[in-house]
Each structure stands twice: as structure tokens, then as C-alpha cells.
Scaffold this motif. Structure first.
Motif, short mmCIF file in Angstrom:
data_model
loop_
_atom_site.label_atom_id
_atom_site.label_comp_id
_atom_site.label_asym_id
_atom_site.label_seq_id
_atom_site.Cartn_x
_atom_site.Cartn_y
_atom_site.Cartn_z
N GLU A 19 -5.76 -8.19 3.51
CA GLU A 19 -5.50 -7.47 4.76
C GLU A 19 -5.63 -8.39 5.96
O GLU A 19 -4.85 -8.34 6.90
N ARG A 193 1.41 -4.52 -3.98
CA ARG A 193 0.45 -4.02 -3.00
C ARG A 193 0.60 -4.76 -1.66
O ARG A 193 0.54 -4.14 -0.59
N LEU A 196 3.55 -3.39 0.16
CA LEU A 196 3.24 -2.06 0.72
C LEU A 196 2.34 -2.17 1.96
O LEU A 196 2.53 -1.47 2.96
N LYS A 197 1.37 -3.06 1.89
CA LYS A 197 0.49 -3.26 3.05
C LYS A 197 1.27 -3.81 4.24
O LYS A 197 1.08 -3.38 5.37
N THR A 200 3.19 -1.11 5.77
CA THR A 200 2.36 -0.14 6.49
C THR A 200 1.83 -0.73 7.80
O THR A 200 1.93 -0.11 8.86
N TYR A 201 1.27 -1.93 7.72
CA TYR A 201 0.68 -2.53 8.92
C TYR A 201 1.75 -2.96 9.92
O TYR A 201 1.47 -3.09 11.10
N GLN A 203 4.58 -1.44 10.62
CA GLN A 203 5.44 -0.41 11.19
C GLN A 203 5.07 -0.11 12.62
O GLN A 203 3.96 -0.36 13.08
N PHE B 23 -7.04 -3.84 14.82
CA PHE B 23 -7.27 -4.62 13.61
C PHE B 23 -8.56 -5.43 13.72
O PHE B 23 -9.32 -5.52 12.77
N GLU B 27 -11.83 -5.30 11.32
CA GLU B 27 -12.45 -6.49 10.74
C GLU B 27 -13.95 -6.50 11.03
O GLU B 27 -14.76 -6.76 10.16
N THR B 200 -3.90 4.50 9.89
CA THR B 200 -2.92 3.81 9.05
C THR B 200 -3.42 2.43 8.63
O THR B 200 -3.38 2.08 7.45
N TYR B 201 -3.92 1.66 9.60
CA TYR B 201 -4.37 0.29 9.28
C TYR B 201 -5.65 0.30 8.46
O TYR B 201 -5.94 -0.66 7.76
N GLN B 203 -6.55 2.44 6.12
CA GLN B 203 -6.52 3.07 4.80
C GLN B 203 -6.54 2.03 3.70
O GLN B 203 -6.18 0.88 3.88
N ILE B 205 -4.91 0.73 0.88
CA ILE B 205 -3.55 0.81 0.33
C ILE B 205 -3.49 0.24 -1.07
O ILE B 205 -3.88 -0.90 -1.29
N GLY B 206 -2.96 1.04 -1.96
CA GLY B 206 -2.80 0.54 -3.34
C GLY B 206 -4.12 0.39 -4.06
O GLY B 206 -4.19 -0.21 -5.12
N LYS B 213 -11.51 2.43 6.22
CA LYS B 213 -12.40 1.33 6.61
C LYS B 213 -13.15 1.62 7.90
O LYS B 213 -14.14 0.99 8.21
#
Lengths: 246, 246
Positions: A19, A193, A196-197, A200-201, A203, B23, B27, B200-201, B203, B205-206, B213
Motif C-alpha cells: 500500500e 491484488r 485492485l489496490k 481503488t487508490y 480513483q 494517506f 500510514e 476507500t483508502y 480498506q 483490499i484483497g 486501517k
């Protein structure tokens, strides 16, 4: 086994680092290629021979070395002329891997500057040199940490397949080790993955457009072409040089 | 009007900065509070009186000043004893705001360390001092840039409502200016968008869990309680001190 070496824990660290890496790549991709920041000729007089990115990375490492970043077994510096830490706030965590001198940062910097940046950024020069270079420094640090975490992966795999791995190490069988550490199903999961991340990030949330900040496939490609192969390179080097002291 | 002052362009910059801030907060929130990193007593001997975060922020600003970060009208440093830039790669962009000495970083650092960190991080001490402090430095820089961008917002609003604003400036009417620059509908939109981005950020993912978080409402609260009010403080200060040279 030391709990840092449990595969589930290693995977947790790598997923969390994903991430950080993806977000840093998205940050970098908002600026154009800005090739000048990688060219020592632009600033060498002021920096003593480094490019702008090299200067910033070097200075950042000089600070981070003071607060003990590079005494951690999962951190390797790009530069070697760093000072000793002053940080007295010691929190001791047992080092679960073998002593080693593996540091492939020269390879990482070369592919990052020469291949990854041109692949994820729009071509051209937007004059955002400082911001690009700050972002590059964060990308280089996060990617290096992820790749050198291969040492933990390798030690974990070694301990769970000790006889098989030791035989290949004794035979200097680098190809055999590479094959033994490769798990194509896991790699496929990682790439999916990461895609997909990145989607998502990247967008545009709550905005007027559906434009993505970065092409998700390109981020997955960065993993497929550079990050995963270099991690495996670290794993194989680690195993080949692993002291057989058990 | 200079195109950097068009409200649509300003909004674009603020929206992009939102993502950097969110973000970075995510972190930071992966580590615990780690109150020691804000306490000068822990490292003052080595740093000359600063906390670990203060040391890292100071050293980072010393480097960034060399590559011309603080000659940009949208950047203010936390420290004043910085060196002049060497960066010769000049890309000149016209400064669209009035000369000013507004810098509320002391306020920002105080609320960030004293209120925001304890609000977004789990309490306790996990020993991750270096990582926490590196993350704090990025948060402090991103939040400062966002808040001081209020100068651009204020200049833009001034130019589109010149008579109304100049009358309040001449009358030293800070309350009237605060009311005039406040757009509750826009603030509501920002808070909702920030919440959605944090969700969204943040979550997983996968992954195997649906754990977030960071609590999205807390990130929106950071905007509501601290970032938006401090941005408006900058706007009002800028207007009150704006030289009336037209």
C-alpha cells in the motif's frame, strides 16, 4: 521459529508495504517524467556529483541513519558514507535472519530511474523537480524495503524446507533455488491484488470525473517486471551466502 | 485573474492534497501514539533541544530548503534557520498572491502533536519511533501546505468580491471576513468526500478481513476540527494584512 518468520506475518508486512509503494507511485505519477532530476550534470556542481534525486536520497539517508533506520535488519541504505545513530530510544527486537551483506540497491535505483519512472509517468517536463525528487526518495525507500524483505522470506522458506534447500545451497544451484522459492499461484494473487489496490487508490473519489490517476495494470506490471524478480534475486543471494551454522 | 486563482483550479489542488494527507494519516495510524517521539527530554542532548519529530522535521526542511521548497508561495517551513537553495533548475511560475509573512506552523505543529496524533493513533508505545517520526514529518508537511493554501483561496475570493472584502479589511472586521469566506455547503461536501476517501483508502483490499486501517469519521473530524478552521485562520490573516495596492 521466530514469529517474524511465520509466513503469515511476513505476508502481512509485504501486504502493508504494497500500500505504501502503490500510494507513493501514484504520488510520483502526478508529475511528468522530469528526466533532469536523474541527470547529475544538472546539479553536480552543488551536490558533488549526484543528480537531484541522488542528492535528496543521500541527505535523507544521512538523517535517517542518525535515528537508526539502517540498524534494522529489513532496511538497507543506498549510500554507504552514513553516520552512526544517536537515537537512545532503543526498542530491541530480535533479528531473526542471518548476518549478511546483501544490498541490491544499486540495481533497484537503476531500474527505478531508468525503467519504472518512465513507465508510470507521462513523458515530458513540468518543472516540478523538487516534488518529483521528494516523491522518488519515498518510492526508492519503500521499494528497497520490500525487496530486501526477501531475506526474511528466504530464511522462513529455508527453515521449513531445510534439507532440500541446504542440498541446493551446497551444490551452488542458483537455478534450483530460484525455482524452489517461486510460487506462481502466490505471485498471481499478489499481482491481482496490486492491480485492485491501484485501481481503488487511484480513483477520483467524490469528483466529477472517473479518471484514474494511474493505469492499474502498469502498477501490477511494476511488481511483475521489477519488484518480484528483484525480491527473488535477494532471496537466492541470501540462501547462497547463508552461513550453515546449524 | 491568474489561472492559479480560479476557484476550480484551487479546488483541484486542495482535492489532490486531501489524498496525500489522508494517506499519510493512514500510514501514521498503523503505529501507536508513541508519545516519546514528541518529548524533547528523550533526545535533547543529541538534537540540541528538539524532540525526535522536531529533529527529523528540522533536518528534512534543511534539505528541502536547499532544493528550493520554501521559495514556493504555497510552502511555509516550520523552522527559520534554513539555508538558501542551490537548485539551479529554475522553473519560474508567477506568484499570484500578495507578499506576506503568514506562517501558522507553530499552531499546526501544536495541534498535530497534541490533538491529531492522539485522536487517530491507538494509545500506547510500540517502539516504532523512527517510522512514526518519518510519517509525522510527511503529515506535518502535507497539512501545512494545505492550510497555507488558504492564502490562494483568500486572494481568489478577494478578487471576486473586492468591494465587500476591502470594506471589511478597512474596518478590521475579522468576524465579518470569517463569515464571508465560510461556505458551509462546500465544507459539508469536503467532509463527506474526506470520509469516503478515508474509507476507500483504508480498506483491506484483497485481504481476509474487512477491518479498516483508520476510522473514516476520525479523518473527517481531523478536517472539521483542525484543518478547515486553521485554513480559515490563514485566510482571515491574509486578508487583514493584504496590502491595498490596487
Amino acid at each position: 521459529m521466530n514469529e517474524q518468520l511465520l509466513l503469515g506475518n511476513i505476508r502481512g508486512v509485504l501486504i502493508r508495504l504494497e500500500e505504501t509503494i502503490i500510494f507513493n507511485l501514484i504520488e510520483r505519477a502526478q508529475f511528468q517524467h522530469n528526466a533532469k532530476v536523474y541527470d547529475p550534470a544538472e546539479v553536480a556542481e552543488a551536490t558533488g556529483g549526484e543528480s537531484l534525486v541522488g542528492y535528496l536520497l543521500h541527505e535523507t539517508e544521512r538523517i535517517h541513519s542518525r535515528i537508526r533506520r539502517y540498524t534494522s535488519p529489513d532496511e538497507e541504505p543506498y549510500f554507504t558514507d552514513l553516520r552512526a545513530p544517536f537515537l537512545p530510544l532503543l526498542s530491541f527486537v530480535e533479528n531473526p535472519i542471518k548476518p549478511n551483506d546483501i544490498n541490491i540497491n544499486p540495481d533497484i535505483r537503476k531500474v527505478y530511474e531508468g525503467e519504472i519512472v518512465p513507465y508510470i509517468c507521462r513523458p515530458g517536463d513540468d518543472g516540478q523537480y523538487g516534488s518529483s525528487a521528494v516523491s522518488d526518495t519515498s518510492c526508492l525507500q519503500a521499494i528497497s524495503k520490500r525487496i530486501h524483505y526477501g531475506k526474511f522470506v528466504a530464511e522462513s522458506k529455508y527453515l521449513t524446507h531445510q534439507d532440500e534447500f541446504q542440498a541446493m545451497i551446497d551444490a551452488r544451484d542458483a537455478d534450483g533455488l530460484l525455482e524452489a522459492i517461486t510460487d506462481r499461484a502466490v505471485e498471481k494473487t499478489v499481482l491481482e491484488r496490486v492491480r485492485l489496490k491501484a485501481q481503488t487508490y487511484g480513483q477520483d473519489i467524490g469528483g466529477d470525473t472517473t479518471q484514474l490517476k494511474i493505469e492499474p495494470k502498469r502498477v501490477a506490471d511494476v511488481y511483475a517486471r521489477w519488484i518480484i524478480p528483484l525480491t527473488k534475486k535477494v532471496e537466492v543471494q541470501y540462501l547462497l551466502r547463508r552461513p550453515d551454522d546449524e
